[in-house]
Scaffold this motif. Structure first.
Motif, PDB file in Angstrom:
ATOM      1  N   GLU A  84      10.710  14.786  78.806  1.00  0.00           N
ATOM      2  CA  GLU A  84      10.322  14.149  80.059  1.00  0.00           C
ATOM      3  C   GLU A  84       9.210  13.125  79.891  1.00  0.00           C
ATOM      4  OE1 GLU A  84      12.041  14.387  82.698  1.00  0.00           O
ATOM      5  OE2 GLU A  84      13.338  16.004  82.003  1.00  0.00           O
ATOM      6  N   GLU A  85       8.360  13.297  78.890  1.00  0.00           N
ATOM      7  CA  GLU A  85       7.296  12.337  78.652  1.00  0.00           C
ATOM      8  C   GLU A  85       7.824  11.159  77.832  1.00  0.00           C
ATOM      9  OE1 GLU A  85       4.134  12.304  79.822  1.00  0.00           O
ATOM     10  OE2 GLU A  85       4.842  13.983  81.051  1.00  0.00           O
ATOM     11  N   PRO A  86       7.489   9.917  78.195  1.00  0.00           N
ATOM     12  CA  PRO A  86       7.971   8.755  77.438  1.00  0.00           C
ATOM     13  C   PRO A  86       7.590   8.839  75.965  1.00  0.00           C
ATOM     14  CG  PRO A  86       6.977   8.053  79.508  1.00  0.00           C
ATOM     15  CD  PRO A  86       6.676   9.513  79.369  1.00  0.00           C
ATOM     16  N   GLN A  87       8.556   8.582  75.104  1.00  0.00           N
ATOM     17  CA  GLN A  87       8.347   8.689  73.664  1.00  0.00           C
ATOM     18  C   GLN A  87       8.105   7.345  72.993  1.00  0.00           C
ATOM     19  OE1 GLN A  87       8.429  11.969  72.127  1.00  0.00           O
ATOM     20  NE2 GLN A  87       8.240  12.309  74.336  1.00  0.00           N
ATOM     21  N   ALA A  88       8.452   6.250  73.667  1.00  0.00           N
ATOM     22  CA  ALA A  88       8.325   4.928  73.052  1.00  0.00           C
ATOM     23  C   ALA A  88       8.174   3.873  74.140  1.00  0.00           C
ATOM     24  CB  ALA A  88       9.554   4.616  72.195  1.00  0.00           C
ATOM     25  N   GLN A  89       7.513   2.770  73.781  1.00  0.00           N
ATOM     26  CA  GLN A  89       7.497   1.600  74.655  1.00  0.00           C
ATOM     27  C   GLN A  89       8.841   0.890  74.538  1.00  0.00           C
ATOM     28  OE1 GLN A  89       4.012  -1.097  75.562  1.00  0.00           O
ATOM     29  NE2 GLN A  89       3.480  -0.481  73.479  1.00  0.00           N
ATOM     30  N   LEU A  90       9.547   0.759  75.646  1.00  0.00           N
ATOM     31  CA  LEU A  90      10.823   0.057  75.677  1.00  0.00           C
ATOM     32  C   LEU A  90      10.684  -1.101  76.646  1.00  0.00           C
ATOM     33  CD1 LEU A  90      13.204   3.165  75.900  1.00  0.00           C
ATOM     34  CD2 LEU A  90      12.374   1.997  73.850  1.00  0.00           C
ATOM     35  N   VAL A  91      10.721  -2.323  76.108  1.00  0.00           N
ATOM     36  CA  VAL A  91      10.388  -3.508  76.887  1.00  0.00           C
ATOM     37  C   VAL A  91      11.551  -4.494  76.828  1.00  0.00           C
ATOM     38  CG1 VAL A  91       8.765  -5.411  77.155  1.00  0.00           C
ATOM     39  CG2 VAL A  91       7.951  -3.191  76.305  1.00  0.00           C
ATOM     40  N   GLY A  92      12.011  -4.929  77.986  1.00  0.00           N
ATOM     41  CA  GLY A  92      13.106  -5.883  78.036  1.00  0.00           C
ATOM     42  C   GLY A  92      12.802  -7.048  78.955  1.00  0.00           C
ATOM     43  N   SER A  93      13.359  -8.204  78.624  1.00  0.00           N
ATOM     44  CA  SER A  93      13.205  -9.371  79.488  1.00  0.00           C
ATOM     45  C   SER A  93      14.427 -10.265  79.345  1.00  0.00           C
ATOM     46  CB  SER A  93      11.932 -10.146  79.134  1.00  0.00           C
ATOM     47  OG  SER A  93      11.932 -10.535  77.774  1.00  0.00           O
ATOM     48  N   ASP A  94      14.599 -11.152  80.311  1.00  0.00           N
ATOM     49  CA  ASP A  94      15.697 -12.113  80.281  1.00  0.00           C
ATOM     50  C   ASP A  94      15.307 -13.272  81.178  1.00  0.00           C
ATOM     51  OD1 ASP A  94      18.864 -11.862  79.331  1.00  0.00           O
ATOM     52  OD2 ASP A  94      18.537 -13.286  80.968  1.00  0.00           O
TER      53      ASP A  94
END
Length: 411
Positions: free
Chosen positions: A258-268
């Motif tokens: 349940e706790e975030p394990q990684a920074q996941l960053v997206g853009s377009d």
């Protein structure tokens, strides 16, 4: 069929896309499978009924899990009908069930797969009618039992399809942009990149967000099969073990982090695509784990924190007259990687190898893959400065570690 027992292994075949065979074999091995053969677009393995259920739930790069149960030589249609009729079909299909047959025929005397499927269907139906006066019905759209017939050089293998709906259809994609990656390919790219599920991951051309959604499933240890639409076909098998399936599914549900394990960053650059990505991420229940924004790729930069990886699937420019535009785009991508992501490893998945030369970086890996019919490459670029680092490969988090007492895979 014999009652399901964890101590009764049987042979299975998992199908996948070209280039993902070794990744799938590793996934199966981590679940406890004995890998018998890694072929083209398929992995042959053995395990028990629990493994069959787990493979459908957990394998990120499998299309289907098949269970072969009969094989014979059939050089002509008479032999195919006779040998099919010798199988006791009551072990696999009930008269009140609907079934469908998918046939694949290569280098055989019988050339037409639809004819082979029809003849096989006739033999099955005739057996039921002769023995009981009743017969199962054929339903190609929504069958209870799916059969696969593979005929190569007149050798026939009949298999039960345990999956039903193709495993790549996770069910979270609401709609997509023009040429999306399918979910299996997106997951396969991440696994081929040796991403550990914890390092920062940036997709600066994220489109409808499939790579980021699959990344969130990996990092949060979520079984993709939990999104499967409708029943798995094995739930309609005569030897289906409801208690075992309930246990396997409960284990998968409890494995979720349940706790975030990684920074996941997206853009377009496209607001419409970012809206689509948000819809898809939200449909998967992963909005707490993925950060999305509208941004031109030329303005993309690494977020704060330790370096991670960049993964992107830029346009290929398949329309006539787009060569100059694509060259400029790929040059911009290269400039962004060099200036904005020091210390990162970058992976570009593309079907335009000419334009990829404009990135201006030397690829350290070139992995052949296909996006539909398009011949593609996954290109790795190492963006760090200074001496070459020692590379360490860590397995992405999975549902289970290797079952105790098993030897390491000889790869």
């Amino acid at each position: 069929m014999a009652p399901s027992r964890r101590s009764a292994p049987f042979y299975m075949t998992a199908t996948t896309q070209f280039g993902l065979e070794e990744v799938l074999a590793e996934e199966l091995y981590q679940l406890g499978a004995t890998i018998d053969k890694v072929g083209q677009r398929a992995v042959e393995f053995s395990g028990d009924m629990q493994l069959c259920y787990e493979a459908n739930l957990w394998c990120r790069t499998a299309i289907r899990i098949l269970r072969p149960f009969a094989g014979f030589y059939a050089p002509d249609e008479k032999t195919l009908y006779r040998e099919t009729g010798r199988i006791n079909w009551a072990e696999y299909i009930r008269p009140d069930q609907r079934f469908a047959i998918t046939a694949v025929v290569n280098r055989s005397n019988l050339e037409h797969s639809l004819f082979v499927a029809q003849l096989t269907k006739d033999a099955i139906v005739d057996q039921f009618r002769n023995r009981t006066g009743d017969r199962p019905s054929v339903d190609v759209k929504n069958p209870d039992i799916r059969l696969h017939l593979h005929m190569i050089e007149n050798e026939v293998v009949l298999s039960l399809d345990s999956s039903g709906e193709s495993l790549h259809r996770r069910g979270y994609r609401q709609q997509t942009n023009v040429a999306p990656l399918n979910e299996i390919l997106a997951a396969g790219i991440l696994l081929l990149a040796d991403w550990d599920g914890r390092k920062t991951l940036v997709d600066p051309m994220c489109g409808s967000g499939t790579i980021l959604t699959e990344a969130a499933l990996i990092s949060q240890r979520i079984a993709p099969g939990l999104y499967h639409q409708g029943k798995f076909s094995f739930e309609n098998w005569p030897d289906f073990d409801q208690a075992l399936w309930d246990s396997v599914r409960l284990d998968a549900e409890q494995a979720r982090l349940e706790e975030p394990q990684a920074q996941l960053v997206g853009s377009d650059i496209s607001p419409e695509y970012i809206d689509l990505a948000r819809e898809n991420v939200s449909a998967a229940g992963l909005e707490d784990f993925v950060r999305l924004s509208v941004r031109d790729v030329r303005d993309a930069a690494a977020p704060k924190g330790e370096p991670g990886i960049v993964v992107m699937n830029p346009p290929y420019g398949e329309r006539i007259g787009e060569e100059t535009e694509m060259d400029a785009l790929y040059k911009t991508i290269g400039d962004t990687l060099k200036s904005g992501f020091p210390g990162y490893d970058a992976y570009i998945f593309t079907g335009n190898l000419e334009a990829a030369k404009r990135v201006g970086l030397k690829a350290s890996r070139r992995i052949p893959l296909f996006n539909g019919p398009i011949d593609c490459r996954l290109l790795k670029y190492e963006l760090y400065q200074g001496s070459r680092r020692a590379s360490t490969i860590t397995s992405p988090p999975g549902p289970l570690s290797k079952r105790e007492g098993e030897p390491d895979a000889g790869k």
